[in-house]
Scaffold this active site. Structure first.
Site, PDB file in Angstrom:
ATOM      1  CG  ASP A  12       1.039 -58.513  40.960  1.00 39.23           C
ATOM      2  OD1 ASP A  12       0.823 -57.431  40.796  1.00 39.23           O
ATOM      3  OD2 ASP A  12       1.081 -59.452  41.984  1.00 39.23           O
TER       4      ASP A  12
HETATM    5  C1  BGC Z   1      -0.047 -56.601  44.046  1.00 37.17           C
HETATM    6  C2  BGC Z   1      -1.351 -56.898  43.303  1.00 37.17           C
HETATM    7  C3  BGC Z   1      -1.890 -55.702  42.940  1.00 37.17           C
HETATM    8  C4  BGC Z   1      -0.790 -54.825  42.026  1.00 37.17           C
HETATM    9  C5  BGC Z   1      -1.514 -53.488  41.420  1.00 37.17           C
HETATM   10  C6  BGC Z   1       0.696 -55.855  43.160  1.00 37.17           C
HETATM   11  O1  BGC Z   1       1.881 -55.310  43.989  1.00 37.17           O
HETATM   12  O2  BGC Z   1       0.620 -57.861  44.082  1.00 37.17           O
HETATM   13  O3  BGC Z   1      -2.293 -57.782  43.893  1.00 37.17           O
HETATM   14  O4  BGC Z   1      -3.168 -55.752  42.274  1.00 37.17           O
HETATM   15  O5  BGC Z   1       0.055 -54.607  42.942  1.00 37.17           O
HETATM   16  O6  BGC Z   1      -1.639 -52.709  42.403  1.00 37.17           O
END
Ligand code: BGC
Length: 770
Positions: free
Chosen positions: A299
């Site tokens: 993530d």
């Molecule tokens: C979120 C994810 C997301 C990623 C990319 C993160 O802050 O937890 O779910 O896919 O950002 O935008």
């Protein structure tokens, strides 16, 4: 909205990189060895590419950068052309649009030494341009085919803009509505969650990722992110392994079984091990038990955050931990790019481990057909032709209507007559065509959204006078509009009061400690109810809210969530009876915040709540039941359930028992009912939930029509993880529950017997999970 902000930056991408987008891109310039026929196997191809790469280039493949800068999140250094040229970038997120994608891809395939194409990712969560209901709303349709269709439409709209990879579906089971990301999942139930997870994967990915209308899906966040302590985003998840396996993992496994291309690690830790360093989760379970061969992406800055978790003191250590745990791709931290080459040279990461991670990335690109056609992007005309088509809008309206839940409808207050003389529509959300899109709404535009007010105006008779007053909204305590709203209500024959949340309140980093109505909305509601006019409440929100007061004081409540571009039309269809609501809740609604977590599939305890016994498990100031239970949802008609019949009262592990139930529409209008089957293992070697969903069917019945709904209960429906963490079914007595809500069922006992009276193993294979 964070996603919006990130993308807005990105669209500046090409220009800010100083790149010319006027040059037509060649589609045949990839100099990497191109497989031309089926005789070149994926493995040989991938290995041949890998063989020509330096350590730095390998680390580069695993490096994912965001478009330009990181507007809100930590990290996210701006990427430059140089990095692409040097082979230091494998993929981008938040880079969208033909010109930008082509410009960057051209550098990768024409100017980098390896010529390996880039991969472009975006959070396409519930639509790209045609915004569908937020995932929590959509799950209330109990219609996996609809979830598949909306993901399909989103994939096609995104793919034509150069996106080949989405970070969806989010399948985190959530039992605590204080957690803002409950909006992104399918609610609190693992069985339903698993079915919807698989449907959405099929929708995004189609049958072949080479089909240019598909995109690779990512199941996220692995694992137990929805169990954040106290509902505080990013918090630890204190989940024992049995609960992890019984409750939180099934939707992930279902997505893997459906062929999901990638998986994202979660921000949280479970039992002291942050997911990004959790080898047991990411390797032993994911690859060892489930045979996942796709790529694992971190993530956003998840690898770097291992420093804050305190499991490593420097970037080298956390990079090693993540790589050895099984995280293949580093989103934004840039730790892999900077650390992996030396970690391998010094023997702290095996070369084979790195190679395997790179293979997974190359395989993904190969499967998407990027080595043959790196410019997986449509022409401007094609992009225009697929975006927000009439067909997509129709599909969005259909699933939006299916997702609406009628929570309460005393004295048939709803549907309203289209001929009502004067109708007051009140509430800041009622006129907000942007709010209807909900969070994570990609390239959805407020001007494409239909507000509740607009939907109502379109549907009522030309003689009806619709008066709108803002009253109050969810985001501030401004009460100055309430007096005017009260005057409008007094002059009206009926009032539609729209309250709930701003989409920014139900999202990442949007946990709430109080989930009663926010801002001045409670005061507005009280003032409107005091007019004694017939009031219908339309809720717009992304999480269950605590609505005891509303429930006690208004005759009709319609839960519409955030339904996407067709929100207003779908809501009006239901308000005026053109569509009979049939959605059912996939999360329990508490009466007050203090009741959470509250979920239907809890365990019994030694002292289950009892009214006449103080010393039982309950509060002494609030009833122990939810305000609206899981599976609840009313209709403009009534359904009668006949006595269910079991094909046998005893089963063996190899058999199944059929449950038949007649359901009759006893009312005057056609309607949808979601028939639900639950099972309880009455006695287990470990405590078992009081009920678990094991089947459902949404069906439409015309007035007077009776249909028989059949379910099969097999041994996999009785399986759970025992004290040794073995998946088993144990002989003994069970109870089946059939009905239209978890709290309104008919019970039937049955038995399961085994040859030797012992438990039988029910391995968690794709055949035995859904
Ligand atoms: C979120 C994810 C997301 C990623 C990319 C993160 O802050 O937890 O779910 O896919 O950002 O935008």
């Amino acid at each position: 909205m964070r996603a919006h902000a990130r993308i807005a930056f990105t669209l500046l991408g090409a220009a800010a990189f100083g790149c010319s987008t006027s040059q037509p891109a060649s589609t045949t310039t990839a100099a990497a060895p191109v497989p031309t026929s089926g005789d070149v196997t994926e493995r040989r191809f991938v290995d041949s590419v890998l063989a020509g790469m330096t350590l730095e280039e390998k680390a580069g493949q695993l490096n994912q950068l965001t478009g330009l800068g990181a507007p809100t999140g930590p990290g996210g250094a701006p990427a430059g052309f140089q990095q692409i040229r040097r082979g230091e970038v494998g993929s981008f997120l938040n880079v969208v649009g033909r010109d930008t994608v082509i410009a960057l891809q051209k550098i990768a395939v024409e100017q980098s030494r390896t010529h390996i194409p880039l991969l472009f990712a975006l959070d396409v969560i519930h639509g790209f341009r045609t915004i569908f209901p937020v995932p929590l709303a959509e799950s209330n349709s109990w219609d996996p085919a609809a979830a598949e269709r909306s993901a399909r439409a989103a994939a096609a709209e995104a793919a034509v803009q150069g996106i080949s990879w989405t970070f969806a579906p989010m399948v985190d089971i959530a039992r605590d509505p204080r957690w803002g990301r409950i909006v992104e999942g399918a609610g609190e139930d693992p069985y339903l969650g698993a079915i919807i997870a698989a449907a959405r994967v099929r929708g995004f990915q189609g049958t072949n990722l080479r089909d240019p209308t598909t995109i690779a899906a990512t199941v996220k966040h692995f694992a137990a992110y929805g169990a954040a302590e106290g509902g505080r985003d990013y918090n630890i998840a204190d989940v024992p392994e049995r609960t992890l396996r019984d409750v939180y993992l099934p939707p992930f496994q279902a997505a893997v079984c459906a062929g999901v291309a990638t998986l994202m690690a979660a921000f949280n830790e479970v039992d002291g091990v942050p997911a990004h360093a959790d080898r047991k989760l990411l390797t032993d379970i994911l690859r060892g038990e489930w045979h996942f061969d796709g790529a694992v992406v971190s993530d956003w800055t998840g690898i770097g955050e291992l420093l804050n978790h305190g499991v490593g003191a420097d970037s080298g250590t956390v990079g090693r931990l993540a790589m050895n745990a099984g995280v293949d791709i580093d989103m934004v931290s840039e730790i892999y790019r900077k650390q992996l080459p030396s970690l391998v040279r010094t023997g702290r990461v095996d070369r084979q481990t790195l190679d395997e991670a790179v293979r997974r990335m190359l395989r993904l690109k190969y499967r998407l057909g990027l080595f043959q056609n790196p410019y997986r992007v449509g022409t401007t005309a094609q992009a225009r032709a697929v975006a927000l088509t009439t067909e997509n809008r129709t599909a969005a309206r259909e699933v939006a209507r299916e997702s609406i839940v009628l929570l309460k409808n005393d004295r048939n207050t709803l549907p309203l007559s289209k001929n009502v003389r004067r109708l007051a529509v009140i509430g800041a959300l009622a006129a907000d065509s942007g709010a209807v899109l909900g969070n994570w709404s990609a390239f959805g535009r407020a001007e494409d959204g239909v507000s509740v007010l607009t939907g109502i105006k379109r549907l009522v008779s030309p003689r009806t006078r619709v008066v709108y007053e803002r009253g109050a909204g969810p985001m501030n305590d401004d009460t100055t509009g309430i007096a005017k709203a009260v005057r409008a209500a007094r002059d009206a024959d009926a009032v539609v009061l729209v309250v709930g949340e701003s989409p920014t309140q139900s999202a990442e980093a949007e946990s709430r400690a109080i989930i009663e109505l926010s801002g001045a909305q409670q005061r507005l509601a009280q003032a409107i109810v005091a007019t004694r006019k017939p009031v219908v409440v339309v809720l717009m929100n992304g999480r269950p809210l605590a609505l005891q007061w509303l429930n006690d004081n208004v005759p009709a409540i319609l839960e519409t969530w955030f339904l996407g571009v067709e929100h207003g039309n779908a809501t009006a269809d239901v308000l005026f009876g053109d569509y009979n609501p049939g959605g059912k809740l996939t999360t329990s609604f508490p009466r007050v915040t203090g009741q959470v977590p509250i979920y239907y599939n809890h365990r019994n305890t030694g002292r289950p709540p009892a009214a006449d016994n103080k010393y039982t498990s309950k509060y002494n100031d609030v009833p122990w039941t939810p305000l609206y239970p899981f599976g609840h949802g009313l209709s403009y008609t009534t359904f009668r359930y006949g006595t269910p019949r079991l094909s046998a009262t005893t089963m063996r592990p190899g058999d199944s028992i059929r449950v038949d139930v007649n359901v009759t529409n006893e009312g005057k209008v056609a309607g949808d009912e979601v028939v639900q089957l639950y099972v309880r293992d009455d006695v287990g070697s470990v405590t078992r939930p009081v009920q678990e969903l094991r089947g459902f069917r949404r069906l439409r019945l015309t007035p007077g029509e009776t249909r028989t709904v059949s379910f099969a209960i097999g041994v996999q429906d009785l399986a759970f993880y025992n004290a040794d963490l073995a998946r088993v079914a144990e002989p003994g007595t069970f109870t089946a529950f059939v009905g239209g809500s978890s709290a309104n069922t008919i019970k039937l006992p049955f038995r399961m017997e085994t040859a030797n009276g012992q438990a039988v193993a029910v391995p968690g294979t794709c055949e035995s999970v859904r």
